[in-house]
Motif scaffolding. Structure first.
Motif, PDB file in Angstrom:
ATOM      1  N   HIS A  85      22.565  10.553  46.475  1.00 50.86           N
ATOM      2  CA  HIS A  85      23.680  10.457  45.547  1.00 50.86           C
ATOM      3  C   HIS A  85      22.980  10.696  44.173  1.00 50.86           C
ATOM      4  O   HIS A  85      22.962   9.682  43.808  1.00 50.86           O
ATOM      5  N   PRO A  86      22.664  11.600  43.676  1.00 50.36           N
ATOM      6  CA  PRO A  86      21.906  11.610  42.514  1.00 50.36           C
ATOM      7  C   PRO A  86      22.954  11.445  41.066  1.00 50.36           C
ATOM      8  O   PRO A  86      24.244  11.562  41.446  1.00 50.36           O
ATOM      9  N   GLY A  87      22.533  10.849  40.131  1.00 50.57           N
ATOM     10  CA  GLY A  87      23.129  10.700  38.930  1.00 50.57           C
ATOM     11  C   GLY A  87      23.415  11.804  38.251  1.00 50.57           C
ATOM     12  O   GLY A  87      22.755  12.876  38.192  1.00 50.57           O
ATOM     13  N   LEU A  88      24.774  12.116  37.720  1.00 46.85           N
ATOM     14  CA  LEU A  88      25.182  13.523  36.965  1.00 46.85           C
ATOM     15  C   LEU A  88      25.522  12.996  35.639  1.00 46.85           C
ATOM     16  O   LEU A  88      25.516  13.705  34.739  1.00 46.85           O
ATOM     17  N   TYR A  89      25.744  11.658  35.157  1.00 44.73           N
ATOM     18  CA  TYR A  89      26.072  11.169  33.841  1.00 44.73           C
ATOM     19  C   TYR A  89      25.341  10.158  33.444  1.00 44.73           C
ATOM     20  O   TYR A  89      24.798   9.265  34.168  1.00 44.73           O
ATOM     21  N   ARG A  90      25.472   9.729  31.910  1.00 48.43           N
ATOM     22  CA  ARG A  90      24.872   8.544  31.373  1.00 48.43           C
ATOM     23  C   ARG A  90      25.901   7.935  30.933  1.00 48.43           C
ATOM     24  O   ARG A  90      27.045   8.754  30.335  1.00 48.43           O
ATOM     25  N   ARG A  91      26.021   6.546  30.883  1.00 48.72           N
ATOM     26  CA  ARG A  91      27.506   5.980  30.397  1.00 48.72           C
ATOM     27  C   ARG A  91      27.172   5.563  28.910  1.00 48.72           C
ATOM     28  O   ARG A  91      26.174   4.957  28.606  1.00 48.72           O
ATOM     29  N   GLU A  92      27.935   5.685  27.989  1.00 49.29           N
ATOM     30  CA  GLU A  92      28.138   5.456  26.769  1.00 49.29           C
ATOM     31  C   GLU A  92      29.456   4.929  26.256  1.00 49.29           C
ATOM     32  O   GLU A  92      30.581   4.939  27.027  1.00 49.29           O
ATOM     33  N   ILE A  93      29.565   4.267  25.037  1.00 58.29           N
ATOM     34  CA  ILE A  93      30.949   3.936  24.504  1.00 58.29           C
ATOM     35  C   ILE A  93      31.521   5.268  23.919  1.00 58.29           C
ATOM     36  O   ILE A  93      30.882   5.932  23.325  1.00 58.29           O
ATOM     37  N   GLU A  94      32.797   5.322  24.033  1.00 54.45           N
ATOM     38  CA  GLU A  94      33.281   6.872  23.522  1.00 54.45           C
ATOM     39  C   GLU A  94      33.041   6.889  21.989  1.00 54.45           C
ATOM     40  O   GLU A  94      33.324   6.116  21.365  1.00 54.45           O
ATOM     41  N   GLY A  95      32.460   7.986  21.638  1.00 57.84           N
ATOM     42  CA  GLY A  95      32.196   8.290  20.206  1.00 57.84           C
ATOM     43  C   GLY A  95      31.019   9.305  20.099  1.00 57.84           C
ATOM     44  O   GLY A  95      30.359   9.775  20.831  1.00 57.84           O
ATOM     45  N   ARG A  96      30.530   9.450  18.750  1.00 55.16           N
ATOM     46  CA  ARG A  96      29.465  10.423  18.459  1.00 55.16           C
ATOM     47  C   ARG A  96      28.154   9.377  17.769  1.00 55.16           C
ATOM     48  O   ARG A  96      28.524   8.262  17.571  1.00 55.16           O
ATOM     49  N   ASP A  97      27.181  10.310  17.867  1.00 55.75           N
ATOM     50  CA  ASP A  97      25.908   9.713  17.125  1.00 55.75           C
ATOM     51  C   ASP A  97      25.986   9.868  15.838  1.00 55.75           C
ATOM     52  O   ASP A  97      25.394  10.696  15.395  1.00 55.75           O
ATOM     53  N   GLN A  98      26.416   8.966  14.746  1.00 51.92           N
ATOM     54  CA  GLN A  98      26.816   9.064  13.643  1.00 51.92           C
ATOM     55  C   GLN A  98      25.511   9.135  12.970  1.00 51.92           C
ATOM     56  O   GLN A  98      25.488   9.905  11.921  1.00 51.92           O
TER      57      GLN A  98
END
Length: 593
Positions: A192-205
């Protein structure tokens, strides 16, 4: 006949219910508090201002009865977390109920200090759009320690007015989604490989490769109190460095009548009886410091078994908890064994109340008061009983409905299990249309990377739907009012006078505490606060003992007996007065011979 006071309070409550289509914000709650302050016995105090410049308004409700009884008071602190509007609403409702309580109820016979918006900045954040899971105040805070503050805040990428999770497509990520759309941890070893990394909703300002690592500043006021404080985190730089917590501490220490602290928030210390502070082995060798050795008549250079030190202390009226603390053998981080007697009684009563009112359904277990919390400070340092109550959490029904338990299903590796809280949030949203879980929406980040936005809504785990707010806020009011009946009380039995001849009279006074809580707690005796009961005899010349005596403590439902031998020609004029912070003053004169 209905008292006019009750009519006014009822009208205020009805008006509040009529407006309860959505959560009342800080401005509306402050308005309701000021409306209550127009009633007799109610006074508003401004304790200071929050980090964002808002007034910290506390409502004082005086006890019913002739004059000032000088008795005990309850301090209520609500929503220190900032993002719990139910706690603030309940505190305002509690103030109205106290003002409407009839004179024969304990709640009407004690003084109340109620602070509904202990963190008004954090409550304002809850109403901002987009709304994030953040109840901190407005103190600037450099979350990522780069010398700048608030330069990379979250962004509402899908336009739903909420800041939720963001799963960014990344083959090296540690997250994946189940078929039901629930995030689970990757497990490459099981296929069950990883497909995503989790972040808080938003952009890299700020272009540093990280997302939303420095939102608008703030300090977590709920963990800015002295006991167990952890510095250099979102809890602040040092204990009480925030104006909100500092104002509360100054008010509490300036009002020695506070005999119990009630904290309405995210924590609960009555759902489960806490573990006691470990007791030391009686045979352990200890070396008392010079002050303790002097008080107990021991040699400061010698070693003694703990039991022998406790025996010497008992002869001098010192509690075992006080001795252990003064030996400085270990920090006290758990309730003292002596205090778990009354604590256990409160836990039992709370459990009974939940059953009686249908509030004992399975739910998410709340946390006990932790590092730097107001409830921990109140018990461990302020020396009073502290009750921490959470008012709502996510229901936790069985999650086995519809599960495939066949043998064929058992042979398939389902992979990592999703968080049960997320399962309940998703089901609750699907079945009852309650807010709580957002379906995933695909977005494209400025660098062209695809991402999914959705998941748990901020506040969904500990805040009910707005239409249920009024009912839920009133569900716990009777229990809060009951706490007034638990306070320690100060009484004096009629004096007993015995003629010993030659103009001498032996005076016997009995100081009683008929309340269910001791005065002070065992922890309070260790801290030597609140102060002892001071008992003074007037009307005679003492031949034995001072006219002014101190009683370190009176147990719950117990009594302490004092005796004097005095010379007096008028025994009927003898008077004994007992006074203590938080208990008031009582006097008896004359007596039986």
């Amino acid at each position: 006949m209905i008292h006019p006071r009750q009519i006014v309070v009822t009208l205020l409550l009805l008006a509040a219910a009529a407006r309860a289509q959505d959560w009342p914000d800080g401005k509306e709650l402050s308005g309701r508090l000021l409306d209550l302050a127009r009633l007799d016995r109610a006074t508003v105090h401004d304790l200071g201002r929050s980090a964002g410049g808002q007034k910290l308004r506390l409502l004082e409700v005086a006890p019913l009865g002739p004059g000032d009884s000088g008795g005990p008071a309850i301090l209520v602190l609500a929503n220190l977390e900032g993002d719990l509007p139910l706690a603030s609403l309940t505190a305002v409702e509690l103030a109205a109920e106290v003002l409407a309580a009839p004179a024969d109820q304990p709640a009407a016979r004690v003084r109340w200090y109620i602070l509904p918006l202990a963190n008004p900045d954090g409550l304002d954040r809850w109403f901002e759009r987009p709304r994030a899971a953040d109840g901190r105040n407005r103190t600037p805070f450099d979350d990522d320690a780069d010398g700048l503050e608030g330069e990379d805040p979250p962004d509402d990428l899908d336009g739903d007015g909420l800041i939720t999770w963001m799963l960014v497509e990344d083959p090296a990520g540690s997250w994946r989604l189940t078929d039901a759309g629930l995030p689970v941890a990757a497990d490459p070893a099981r296929g069950h490989p990883g497909l995503y990394r989790r972040e808080i909703e938003g952009r890299d300002q700020d272009g540093d490769g990280r997302f939303n690592e420095d939102p608008p500043g703030g300090v977590d006021v709920a963990h800015n109190f002295p006991h167990g404080f952890k510095p250099w985190r979102q809890a602040g730089r040092w204990p009480a460095d925030q104006p909100e917590s500092r104002a509360i501490l100054e008010f509490a220490f300036g009002h020695p009548d506070v005999a119990l602290v009630l904290v309405l928030g995210r924590d609960n210390n009555l759902l489960v009886l806490p573990e006691p502070q470990p007791d030391l082995a009686p045979g352990k060798l200890v070396k008392p410091n010079w002050r303790l050795a002097h008080d107990l008549g021991l040699d400061a250079e010698a070693e003694y078994t703990l039991q022998s030190v406790l025996d010497a202390a008992r002869d001098r009226g010192l509690s075992p908890a006080t001795v252990r603390a003064r030996l400085s053998l270990e920090p006290i981080g758990k309730p003292l064994t002596e205090d778990l007697r009354w604590w256990g009684a409160l836990v039992d009563r709370y459990a009974g109340y939940l059953r009686e009112h249908g509030l004992d359904a399975p739910r998410e277990a709340p946390a006990a008061p932790g590092d730097g919390s107001a409830a921990a400070w109140a018990y461990f340092q302020f020396g009073t009983p502290a009750v921490a109550l959470d008012l709502w959490s996510l229901p936790a029904p069985p999650d086995t409905a519809g599960a495939d338990t066949s043998a064929a299903a058992a042979t398939v590796d389902p992979g990592p299990e999703p968080d049960p809280v997320h399962v309940r949030l998703q089901r609750r949203t699907e079945q009852n249309r309650h807010a709580g879980w957002r379906a995933w929406t695909r977005v494209t980040l400025p660098d062209g990377t695809a991402a999914l936005v959705g998941g748990p809504e901020p506040g969904a785990v500990d805040t009910p739907a707005a239409y249920a707010a009024q009912e839920r806020s009133r569900a716990f009011l009777p229990f809060c009012l009951e706490l007034a009946g638990w306070l320690p009380r100060l009484e004096l039995a009629p004096l007993q006078l015995a003629d010993r001849g030659a103009g001498l009279t032996e005076v016997t006074a009995v100081v009683r505490n008929p309340g269910p809580l001791p005065y002070p707690t065992a922890m309070g005796q260790v801290n030597q606060r609140p102060g002892p009961v001071v008992v003074t005899l007037d009307g005679g010349e003492p031949l034995q003992c001072d006219l002014r005596r101190t009683v370190p403590g009176v147990p719950a439902g117990g009594a302490v007996t004092l005796r004097w031998l005095v010379r007096t020609g008028r025994p009927e004029r003898l008077a004994v007065t007992a006074t203590a912070p938080g208990l008031g003053t009582v006097t008896v004169t004359g007596g039986a011979r």
